[in-house]
Design a protein around this motif. Structure first.
Motif, PDB file in Angstrom:
ATOM      1  N   ALA A  72       0.847  -1.208   0.000  1.00 34.39           N
ATOM      2  CA  ALA A  72       0.000   0.000   0.000  1.00 34.39           C
ATOM      3  C   ALA A  72       0.875   1.248   0.000  1.00 34.39           C
ATOM      4  O   ALA A  72       0.582   2.237  -0.672  1.00 34.39           O
ATOM      5  CB  ALA A  72      -0.907  -0.010   1.224  1.00 34.39           C
ATOM      6  N   SER A  73       1.994   1.158   0.734  1.00 37.43           N
ATOM      7  CA  SER A  73       2.902   2.298   0.818  1.00 37.43           C
ATOM      8  C   SER A  73       3.696   2.441  -0.487  1.00 37.43           C
ATOM      9  O   SER A  73       3.846   3.543  -1.027  1.00 37.43           O
ATOM     10  CB  SER A  73       3.814   2.060   2.022  1.00 37.43           C
ATOM     11  N   GLU A  74       4.172   1.325  -0.999  1.00 37.99           N
ATOM     12  CA  GLU A  74       4.971   1.375  -2.240  1.00 37.99           C
ATOM     13  C   GLU A  74       4.177   2.005  -3.394  1.00 37.99           C
ATOM     14  O   GLU A  74       4.693   2.829  -4.143  1.00 37.99           O
ATOM     15  CB  GLU A  74       5.405  -0.053  -2.621  1.00 37.99           C
ATOM     16  N   LYS A  76       1.543   3.874  -3.031  1.00 30.54           N
ATOM     17  CA  LYS A  76       0.863   5.103  -2.551  1.00 30.54           C
ATOM     18  C   LYS A  76      -0.652   5.036  -2.771  1.00 30.54           C
ATOM     19  O   LYS A  76      -1.271   5.973  -3.296  1.00 30.54           O
ATOM     20  CB  LYS A  76       1.444   6.339  -3.236  1.00 30.54           C
ATOM     21  N   ILE A  77      -1.228   3.910  -2.356  1.00 29.42           N
ATOM     22  CA  ILE A  77      -2.676   3.759  -2.517  1.00 29.42           C
ATOM     23  C   ILE A  77      -3.376   4.712  -1.552  1.00 29.42           C
ATOM     24  O   ILE A  77      -3.050   4.752  -0.370  1.00 29.42           O
ATOM     25  CB  ILE A  77      -3.137   2.296  -2.235  1.00 29.42           C
ATOM     26  N   GLY A  78      -4.302   5.493  -2.093  1.00 29.05           N
ATOM     27  CA  GLY A  78      -5.018   6.467  -1.253  1.00 29.05           C
ATOM     28  C   GLY A  78      -4.524   7.880  -1.477  1.00 29.05           C
ATOM     29  O   GLY A  78      -5.120   8.830  -0.988  1.00 29.05           O
ATOM     30  N   GLN A  79      -3.425   8.015  -2.227  1.00 31.74           N
ATOM     31  CA  GLN A  79      -2.952   9.369  -2.533  1.00 31.74           C
ATOM     32  C   GLN A  79      -3.422   9.754  -3.933  1.00 31.74           C
ATOM     33  O   GLN A  79      -3.582   8.882  -4.798  1.00 31.74           O
ATOM     34  CB  GLN A  79      -1.431   9.421  -2.458  1.00 31.74           C
ATOM     35  N   PRO A  80      -3.634  11.060  -4.170  1.00 35.15           N
ATOM     36  CA  PRO A  80      -4.100  11.483  -5.502  1.00 35.15           C
ATOM     37  C   PRO A  80      -3.065  11.122  -6.570  1.00 35.15           C
ATOM     38  O   PRO A  80      -1.863  11.092  -6.283  1.00 35.15           O
ATOM     39  CB  PRO A  80      -4.212  13.011  -5.379  1.00 35.15           C
ATOM     40  N   PHE A  81      -3.546  10.812  -7.782  1.00 33.76           N
ATOM     41  CA  PHE A  81      -2.602  10.458  -8.847  1.00 33.76           C
ATOM     42  C   PHE A  81      -3.169  10.891 -10.210  1.00 33.76           C
ATOM     43  O   PHE A  81      -4.386  10.959 -10.386  1.00 33.76           O
ATOM     44  CB  PHE A  81      -2.322   8.948  -8.828  1.00 33.76           C
ATOM     45  N   ARG A  90      -3.660   0.365 -10.350  1.00 36.76           N
ATOM     46  CA  ARG A  90      -4.522  -0.827 -10.307  1.00 36.76           C
ATOM     47  C   ARG A  90      -3.717  -2.065  -9.909  1.00 36.76           C
ATOM     48  O   ARG A  90      -4.174  -2.908  -9.159  1.00 36.76           O
ATOM     49  CB  ARG A  90      -5.211  -1.055 -11.664  1.00 36.76           C
ATOM     50  N   ILE A  91      -2.484  -2.142 -10.426  1.00 40.73           N
ATOM     51  CA  ILE A  91      -1.618  -3.278 -10.056  1.00 40.73           C
ATOM     52  C   ILE A  91      -1.311  -3.221  -8.554  1.00 40.73           C
ATOM     53  O   ILE A  91      -1.367  -4.235  -7.851  1.00 40.73           O
ATOM     54  CB  ILE A  91      -0.299  -3.247 -10.878  1.00 40.73           C
ATOM     55  N   GLY A  92      -1.010  -2.024  -8.063  1.00 36.93           N
ATOM     56  CA  GLY A  92      -0.720  -1.858  -6.631  1.00 36.93           C
ATOM     57  C   GLY A  92      -1.916  -2.250  -5.780  1.00 36.93           C
ATOM     58  O   GLY A  92      -1.768  -2.912  -4.741  1.00 36.93           O
ATOM     59  N   THR A 226       5.251   5.988  13.085  1.00 33.64           N
ATOM     60  CA  THR A 226       5.141   4.620  12.549  1.00 33.64           C
ATOM     61  C   THR A 226       6.136   4.498  11.399  1.00 33.64           C
ATOM     62  O   THR A 226       6.478   5.490  10.763  1.00 33.64           O
ATOM     63  CB  THR A 226       3.741   4.338  11.982  1.00 33.64           C
ATOM     64  N   ASN A 227       6.561   3.299  11.141  1.00 34.36           N
ATOM     65  CA  ASN A 227       7.446   3.099  10.004  1.00 34.36           C
ATOM     66  C   ASN A 227       6.643   2.837   8.746  1.00 34.36           C
ATOM     67  O   ASN A 227       6.605   3.627   7.833  1.00 34.36           O
ATOM     68  CB  ASN A 227       8.398   1.931  10.270  1.00 34.36           C
ATOM     69  N   ILE A 228       5.972   1.677   8.753  1.00 35.70           N
ATOM     70  CA  ILE A 228       5.328   1.284   7.502  1.00 35.70           C
ATOM     71  C   ILE A 228       3.819   1.478   7.516  1.00 35.70           C
ATOM     72  O   ILE A 228       3.168   1.277   6.523  1.00 35.70           O
ATOM     73  CB  ILE A 228       5.636  -0.204   7.189  1.00 35.70           C
ATOM     74  N   ASP A 229       3.269   1.888   8.662  1.00 37.93           N
ATOM     75  CA  ASP A 229       1.806   1.930   8.769  1.00 37.93           C
ATOM     76  C   ASP A 229       1.236   3.073   7.922  1.00 37.93           C
ATOM     77  O   ASP A 229       1.602   4.233   8.111  1.00 37.93           O
ATOM     78  CB  ASP A 229       1.405   2.115  10.236  1.00 37.93           C
TER      79      ASP A 229
END
Ligand code: ATP
Ligand code: IP8
Length: 279
Positions: A72-74, A76-81, A90-92, A226-229
């Motif tokens: 999710a972090s890699e 950036k799911i949830g960020q505008p694009f 979509r792959i992410g 948090t690190n990865i959260d």
């Protein structure tokens, strides 16, 4: 069919930091914790006094830990694009969904092996968000499973979002929504620290446990590193729970690393932790 000892319905969140090795670079299940917690859940329930008409039961929500947060972090799911990035996003989304589904399979299999009738519910197949908040969530399936003596098991998942196209829905928001709209007697969150501290207890030896939180002002100064959260860590959790306290549903954050803590909480015994309640 399971009947709760003492209370009618309980929602239990098992944090990703407990059932996975959250700091691991690879997705890794913590089987020792998972099996111990399944045992504690099993021992907290009586299989007698069957009454399928009562809403007696348990809903489990689990977090994503080292399975869901890294992809999710890699991506950036949830960020505008921009639209040209949609194929990659979509792959992410698909990778994240697949990773948390895999973790959920391990969790449900462990519960079933302990004789608990766990049924998996993937929220990305029936929940959507708007500006990252749930607006469409049909609770009828959960009610039906509960009425038939099952233990619905939900988990943090990527979902379609009206504003951002896709978002990460945390287990904490799922738990908050279910507790709000299904009658819940108790809400328990098991994570890997004793509760909410004034700063991260993993990095500060002098961090102090806050035993009760009843307003956002009380935690405004709290550091929540948090690190990865990707879903807000400890403060994100408390925000969800404060909105429940507002409508009279109390909750508690406890340390599920302590053997017996989940079992005791399920049996309504006092457990060290942070209570989120309205003053
Ligand atoms: P997941 O979100 O994967 O389900 P989780 O619900 O178990 O995981 P986290 O979101 O990882 O829990 O939050 C717990 C972590 O928050 C602890 O490991 C702790 O290091 C960190 N943390 C940061 N700030 C604080 C704080 N002020 N009080 C308590 N814990 C904190
Ligand atoms: O671990 C996050 O849920 P959480 C879900 O409960 C994903 O915060 C997919 C990262």
């Amino acid at each position: 069919m399971l009947t709760r000892v003492g209370v009618k319905m309980i929602i239990l969140k098992i944090g990703g930091s407990i059932i996975t090795e959250k700091d691991s670079k690879e997705p890794k299940v913590d089987y020792k914790n998972l099996n111990r917690i399944c045992n504690e859940i099993k021992e907290s329930f009586s299989t007698e006094n069957i009454n399928a008409d009562l809403m007696d039961g348990l809903v489990i929500v689990h977090g994503a830990g080292s399975f869901g947060h890294p992809p999710a972090s890699e991506y950036k799911i949830g960020q505008p694009f921009p639209n040209e990035e949609f194929p990659e996003k979509r792959i992410g989304f698909a990778k994240t969904q697949s990773a948390v589904k895999e973790l959920n399979t391990y969790v449900c299999n462990a519960l079933i092996e302990h004789g608990l009738p766990a049924v998996s519910m993937q929220v990305s197949s029936f929940v959507t968000t708007s500006d990252k908040r749930i607006y469409d969530f049909d609770l009828e399936f959960i009610k039906n499973y509960l009425n038939n003596g099952f233990i619905p098991v939900l988990y943090g998942d990527p979902v379609l979002d009206e504003k951002y196209k896709m978002a990460i829905l945390s287990g904490d928001q799922i738990l908050q929504y279910i507790a709000r709209f299904l009658v819940s007697d108790r809400v328990v969150l098991g994570t890997d620290v004793d509760g909410v501290y004034d700063k991260n207890p993993k990095t500060h030896d002098d961090a102090k446990l806050i035993e009760e939180v009843s307003s956002i002002e009380e935690i405004i100064q709290v550091e929540s590193t948090t690190n990865i959260d990707v879903t807000g860590g400890m403060v994100g959790k408390v925000n969800e729970l404060l909105s429940l306290a507002e409508i009279g549903v109390d909750s508690e954050i406890i340390n599920a690393n302590r053997p017996g803590a989940i079992g005791d909480a399920l049996q309504n015994k006092k457990v060290k932790g942070t209570k989120i309640t309205k003053k």
